[in-house]
Design a protein around this motif. Structure first.
Motif, PDB file in Angstrom:
ATOM      1  N   LEU A  10     -33.656 -62.195 -38.473  1.00  0.00           N
ATOM      2  CA  LEU A  10     -32.270 -62.184 -38.009  1.00  0.00           C
ATOM      3  C   LEU A  10     -31.332 -61.904 -39.176  1.00  0.00           C
ATOM      4  CD1 LEU A  10     -32.344 -65.241 -35.588  1.00  0.00           C
ATOM      5  CD2 LEU A  10     -32.424 -62.833 -34.997  1.00  0.00           C
ATOM      6  N   ASN A  11     -31.334 -60.690 -39.659  1.00  0.00           N
ATOM      7  CA  ASN A  11     -30.491 -60.308 -40.787  1.00  0.00           C
ATOM      8  C   ASN A  11     -29.353 -59.411 -40.329  1.00  0.00           C
ATOM      9  OD1 ASN A  11     -32.084 -61.631 -42.739  1.00  0.00           O
ATOM     10  ND2 ASN A  11     -33.517 -59.899 -42.768  1.00  0.00           N
ATOM     11  N   LYS A  12     -28.167 -59.689 -40.802  1.00  0.00           N
ATOM     12  CA  LYS A  12     -27.051 -58.786 -40.510  1.00  0.00           C
ATOM     13  C   LYS A  12     -27.124 -57.599 -41.461  1.00  0.00           C
ATOM     14  CE  LYS A  12     -23.311 -61.077 -43.159  1.00  0.00           C
ATOM     15  NZ  LYS A  12     -22.587 -59.934 -43.646  1.00  0.00           N
ATOM     16  N   THR A  13     -26.664 -56.447 -41.020  1.00  0.00           N
ATOM     17  CA  THR A  13     -26.849 -55.219 -41.797  1.00  0.00           C
ATOM     18  C   THR A  13     -25.610 -54.805 -42.574  1.00  0.00           C
ATOM     19  OG1 THR A  13     -26.205 -53.814 -39.931  1.00  0.00           O
ATOM     20  CG2 THR A  13     -28.545 -54.394 -40.133  1.00  0.00           C
ATOM     21  N   GLY A  14     -24.464 -55.419 -42.295  1.00  0.00           N
ATOM     22  CA  GLY A  14     -23.231 -55.048 -42.983  1.00  0.00           C
ATOM     23  C   GLY A  14     -22.853 -56.024 -44.075  1.00  0.00           C
ATOM     24  N   GLU A  15     -21.932 -55.578 -44.947  1.00  0.00           N
ATOM     25  CA  GLU A  15     -21.417 -56.423 -46.014  1.00  0.00           C
ATOM     26  C   GLU A  15     -20.134 -57.110 -45.552  1.00  0.00           C
ATOM     27  OE1 GLU A  15     -23.095 -56.861 -48.817  1.00  0.00           O
ATOM     28  OE2 GLU A  15     -24.639 -55.458 -48.154  1.00  0.00           O
ATOM     29  N   GLN A 102      -2.998 -65.183 -35.305  1.00  0.00           N
ATOM     30  CA  GLN A 102      -2.996 -64.177 -34.240  1.00  0.00           C
ATOM     31  C   GLN A 102      -2.735 -62.826 -34.885  1.00  0.00           C
ATOM     32  OE1 GLN A 102      -3.054 -64.396 -30.372  1.00  0.00           O
ATOM     33  NE2 GLN A 102      -3.697 -62.386 -31.108  1.00  0.00           N
ATOM     34  N   LEU A 103      -3.731 -61.971 -34.907  1.00  0.00           N
ATOM     35  CA  LEU A 103      -3.572 -60.626 -35.460  1.00  0.00           C
ATOM     36  C   LEU A 103      -3.017 -59.688 -34.400  1.00  0.00           C
ATOM     37  CD1 LEU A 103      -6.993 -60.353 -37.350  1.00  0.00           C
ATOM     38  CD2 LEU A 103      -4.809 -61.175 -38.238  1.00  0.00           C
ATOM     39  N   GLN A 104      -2.344 -58.635 -34.852  1.00  0.00           N
ATOM     40  CA  GLN A 104      -1.806 -57.638 -33.931  1.00  0.00           C
ATOM     41  C   GLN A 104      -2.488 -56.293 -34.211  1.00  0.00           C
ATOM     42  OE1 GLN A 104       0.159 -58.546 -31.425  1.00  0.00           O
ATOM     43  NE2 GLN A 104       0.108 -60.662 -32.170  1.00  0.00           N
ATOM     44  N   GLU A 105      -1.743 -55.201 -34.188  1.00  0.00           N
ATOM     45  CA  GLU A 105      -2.331 -53.889 -34.459  1.00  0.00           C
ATOM     46  C   GLU A 105      -2.516 -53.704 -35.959  1.00  0.00           C
ATOM     47  OE1 GLU A 105      -0.178 -50.705 -32.700  1.00  0.00           O
ATOM     48  OE2 GLU A 105      -1.067 -51.016 -30.725  1.00  0.00           O
ATOM     49  N   ILE A 106      -3.763 -53.455 -36.361  1.00  0.00           N
ATOM     50  CA  ILE A 106      -4.079 -53.277 -37.777  1.00  0.00           C
ATOM     51  C   ILE A 106      -5.094 -52.143 -37.908  1.00  0.00           C
ATOM     52  CG2 ILE A 106      -4.976 -54.354 -39.879  1.00  0.00           C
ATOM     53  CD1 ILE A 106      -4.320 -57.056 -38.703  1.00  0.00           C
ATOM     54  N   PRO A 107      -4.893 -51.206 -38.852  1.00  0.00           N
ATOM     55  CA  PRO A 107      -5.905 -50.170 -39.079  1.00  0.00           C
ATOM     56  C   PRO A 107      -7.140 -50.776 -39.736  1.00  0.00           C
ATOM     57  CG  PRO A 107      -3.767 -49.549 -40.013  1.00  0.00           C
ATOM     58  CD  PRO A 107      -3.700 -50.998 -39.678  1.00  0.00           C
ATOM     59  N   LEU A 108      -8.316 -50.378 -39.229  1.00  0.00           N
ATOM     60  CA  LEU A 108      -9.576 -50.788 -39.831  1.00  0.00           C
ATOM     61  C   LEU A 108     -10.285 -49.573 -40.406  1.00  0.00           C
ATOM     62  CD1 LEU A 108     -11.223 -53.408 -37.446  1.00  0.00           C
ATOM     63  CD2 LEU A 108      -9.729 -53.784 -39.405  1.00  0.00           C
ATOM     64  N   LEU A 109     -10.953 -49.789 -41.531  1.00  0.00           N
ATOM     65  CA  LEU A 109     -11.737 -48.741 -42.174  1.00  0.00           C
ATOM     66  C   LEU A 109     -13.211 -49.070 -42.059  1.00  0.00           C
ATOM     67  CD1 LEU A 109      -9.690 -48.336 -45.482  1.00  0.00           C
ATOM     68  CD2 LEU A 109      -9.399 -47.075 -43.342  1.00  0.00           C
ATOM     69  N   LEU A 110     -14.003 -48.087 -41.675  1.00  0.00           N
ATOM     70  CA  LEU A 110     -15.457 -48.204 -41.716  1.00  0.00           C
ATOM     71  C   LEU A 110     -15.912 -47.492 -42.979  1.00  0.00           C
ATOM     72  CD1 LEU A 110     -18.129 -49.014 -40.417  1.00  0.00           C
ATOM     73  CD2 LEU A 110     -18.074 -46.871 -39.126  1.00  0.00           C
ATOM     74  N   LEU A 111     -16.517 -48.254 -43.895  1.00  0.00           N
ATOM     75  CA  LEU A 111     -16.873 -47.732 -45.210  1.00  0.00           C
ATOM     76  C   LEU A 111     -18.383 -47.702 -45.396  1.00  0.00           C
ATOM     77  CD1 LEU A 111     -14.265 -49.748 -47.325  1.00  0.00           C
ATOM     78  CD2 LEU A 111     -14.026 -47.426 -46.423  1.00  0.00           C
ATOM     79  N   GLY A 112     -18.839 -46.710 -46.144  1.00  0.00           N
ATOM     80  CA  GLY A 112     -20.264 -46.573 -46.414  1.00  0.00           C
ATOM     81  C   GLY A 112     -20.685 -47.393 -47.623  1.00  0.00           C
ATOM     82  N   VAL A 113     -21.917 -47.181 -48.040  1.00  0.00           N
ATOM     83  CA  VAL A 113     -22.508 -47.956 -49.134  1.00  0.00           C
ATOM     84  C   VAL A 113     -21.720 -47.773 -50.427  1.00  0.00           C
ATOM     85  CG1 VAL A 113     -24.606 -48.287 -50.493  1.00  0.00           C
ATOM     86  CG2 VAL A 113     -24.780 -47.784 -48.048  1.00  0.00           C
ATOM     87  N   GLU A 114     -21.191 -46.581 -50.661  1.00  0.00           N
ATOM     88  CA  GLU A 114     -20.411 -46.292 -51.868  1.00  0.00           C
ATOM     89  C   GLU A 114     -18.911 -46.363 -51.588  1.00  0.00           C
ATOM     90  OE1 GLU A 114     -21.869 -45.919 -54.730  1.00  0.00           O
ATOM     91  OE2 GLU A 114     -23.884 -46.006 -53.867  1.00  0.00           O
ATOM     92  N   ASP A 115     -18.532 -47.075 -50.539  1.00  0.00           N
ATOM     93  CA  ASP A 115     -17.131 -47.221 -50.125  1.00  0.00           C
ATOM     94  C   ASP A 115     -16.510 -45.910 -49.661  1.00  0.00           C
ATOM     95  OD1 ASP A 115     -17.092 -49.940 -50.481  1.00  0.00           O
ATOM     96  OD2 ASP A 115     -16.195 -49.875 -52.470  1.00  0.00           O
ATOM     97  N   GLU A 116     -17.346 -44.928 -49.310  1.00  0.00           N
ATOM     98  CA  GLU A 116     -16.808 -43.699 -48.756  1.00  0.00           C
ATOM     99  C   GLU A 116     -16.312 -43.957 -47.331  1.00  0.00           C
ATOM    100  OE1 GLU A 116     -21.284 -43.491 -47.832  1.00  0.00           O
ATOM    101  OE2 GLU A 116     -19.927 -44.393 -49.297  1.00  0.00           O
ATOM    102  N   GLY A 158     -25.667 -51.978 -45.637  1.00  0.00           N
ATOM    103  CA  GLY A 158     -24.748 -51.804 -46.754  1.00  0.00           C
ATOM    104  C   GLY A 158     -23.371 -51.288 -46.397  1.00  0.00           C
ATOM    105  N   TRP A 159     -23.098 -51.065 -45.110  1.00  0.00           N
ATOM    106  CA  TRP A 159     -21.776 -50.585 -44.693  1.00  0.00           C
ATOM    107  C   TRP A 159     -20.780 -51.763 -44.657  1.00  0.00           C
ATOM    108  CZ3 TRP A 159     -20.341 -53.211 -40.354  1.00  0.00           C
ATOM    109  CH2 TRP A 159     -21.377 -53.809 -39.612  1.00  0.00           C
ATOM    110  N   LYS A 160     -19.505 -51.444 -44.536  1.00  0.00           N
ATOM    111  CA  LYS A 160     -18.469 -52.473 -44.512  1.00  0.00           C
ATOM    112  C   LYS A 160     -17.397 -52.106 -43.484  1.00  0.00           C
ATOM    113  CE  LYS A 160     -18.708 -52.953 -49.576  1.00  0.00           C
ATOM    114  NZ  LYS A 160     -19.346 -51.656 -49.867  1.00  0.00           N
ATOM    115  N   LEU A 161     -16.800 -53.134 -42.924  1.00  0.00           N
ATOM    116  CA  LEU A 161     -15.605 -52.994 -42.102  1.00  0.00           C
ATOM    117  C   LEU A 161     -14.478 -53.685 -42.862  1.00  0.00           C
ATOM    118  CD1 LEU A 161     -14.894 -51.813 -39.286  1.00  0.00           C
ATOM    119  CD2 LEU A 161     -15.100 -54.134 -38.383  1.00  0.00           C
ATOM    120  N   ALA A 162     -13.334 -52.994 -43.038  1.00  0.00           N
ATOM    121  CA  ALA A 162     -12.281 -53.548 -43.888  1.00  0.00           C
ATOM    122  C   ALA A 162     -10.911 -53.322 -43.278  1.00  0.00           C
ATOM    123  CB  ALA A 162     -12.340 -52.909 -45.277  1.00  0.00           C
ATOM    124  N   PHE A 163     -10.003 -54.269 -43.519  1.00  0.00           N
ATOM    125  CA  PHE A 163      -8.605 -54.084 -43.151  1.00  0.00           C
ATOM    126  C   PHE A 163      -7.987 -53.052 -44.099  1.00  0.00           C
ATOM    127  CE2 PHE A 163      -9.314 -58.590 -41.915  1.00  0.00           C
ATOM    128  CZ  PHE A 163      -9.010 -58.490 -40.563  1.00  0.00           C
TER     129      PHE A 163
END
Length: 300
Positions: A10-15, A102-116, A158-163
């Motif tokens: 049961l390992n999560k795959t993202g950072e 309470q969060l509202q509308e916020i842009p999210l970035l999906l980033l790769g292993v090298e933060d691309e 190694g991927w990331k989800l970021a504000f």
């Protein structure tokens, strides 16, 4: 969804990515020591109630999360799944404050292993609802179409989800190259000063401000305006209908202009001159002591 997690592994795959709650929300907890470690308990949004088996998976993964510091909001990547043209990302939304947020509308970035950059989308977190104090809330985010970069394959680990945090940026002058090359330095300085001093357009707003109107001896009307882009994206103008009124508040000229994808960069104002030939000038004696120019739909 349970098939994504093998019970024996049961390992999560993202950072994990973390931001200051003050920077994201202008919210802080005064009652917590800066060195304190904050464990986050599992919480489910009423808008997302997983199966009992999946709750077991989330419980196991949540127990294994690294504690947060006070006054942080974190996105902890659980799983990324590619399905045709869509990418579905599951993550914990974590709140280390000692109060609900309470969060509202916020842009999210999906980033790769090298933060691309692999994806970007503005999500409406109001759907998630209230995120309690010191909690982890699992949520599913979907990116599709032009919200995704063109890549052969998305990373399995190694991927990331970021504000995406927006730093305050001053509204600036954007001069077309032809203007930059021909305009006297004194006029450039005046334009820079004007753009710096006037109130910037509202976020996301595009509007027009008149600078100069004059009529030639041939009867043509030259109108110079600032095209003001308050959005965080460059815009291209292909066609623009304009009307001009003089001191009598009568429409003295109207016409449509083809601009060949005139670009106005994000958060800038660009000056441009529109020439109405004499046959589009509707009044013989115009009074340009007071005038306005605007797209017809913006006339109030």
């Amino acid at each position: 969804m349970l098939s994504l997690f093998k019970k024996k592994n049961l390992n999560k795959t993202g950072e994990d990515t973390t931001v200051s709650s003050e920077e994201l929300l202008n919210e802080t907890s005064a009652n917590l020591s800066a060195e304190e470690e904050v464990e986050t308990s599992l919480h489910y949004s009423p808008a997302y109630m997983p199966t009992q088996e999946l709750k077991y998976v989330y419980q196991f993964l949540n127990l294994d999360l690294t504690p947060l510091k006070p006054n942080q909001v974190s996105l902890s990547g659980i799983d990324l799944k590619q399905d045709g043209g869509d990418v579905t990302v599951t993550a914990f939304i974590r709140n280390s404050l000692d109060k609900a947020i309470q969060l509202q509308e916020i842009p999210l970035l999906l980033l790769g292993v090298e933060d691309e950059m692999l994806g970007r989308k503005v999500f409406n977190f109001a759907e998630v609802g209230e995120i309690p104090a010191k909690s982890s809330t699992p949520w599913v985010f979907t990116f599709s179409g032009d919200e995704l970069a063109t890549v052969e394959e998305f990373p399995k680990t190694g991927w990331k989800l970021a504000f995406e945090l927006k730093t305050a940026r001053r509204h600036e002058l954007d001069l077309e190259e032809s203007w930059a090359n021909s305009l006297p330095e004194e006029d450039k300085a005046r334009l820079h000063q004007l753009v710096a001093e006037i109130q910037a357009p509202k976020p996301g707003e595009v509007n027009f401000m008149g600078l100069q109107a004059k009529q030639t001896s041939e009867g043509n009307l030259h109108v110079t305006m600032l095209i003001r882009n308050g959005s965080d994206k460059n815009i291209q103008l292909q066609q623009l209908p304009l009307e001009v009124t003089d001191a009598s508040e009568e429409v003295i000229a109207k016409g449509g202009f083809t601009l060949d994808d005139l670009e106005v960069k994000a958060n800038t104002s660009k000056p441009w001159t529109f020439i109405f030939p004499s046959d589009l000038v509707l009044k013989e004696n115009v009074d340009l002591s007071v005038w306005k120019a605007y797209p017809p739909q913006q006339h109030s």
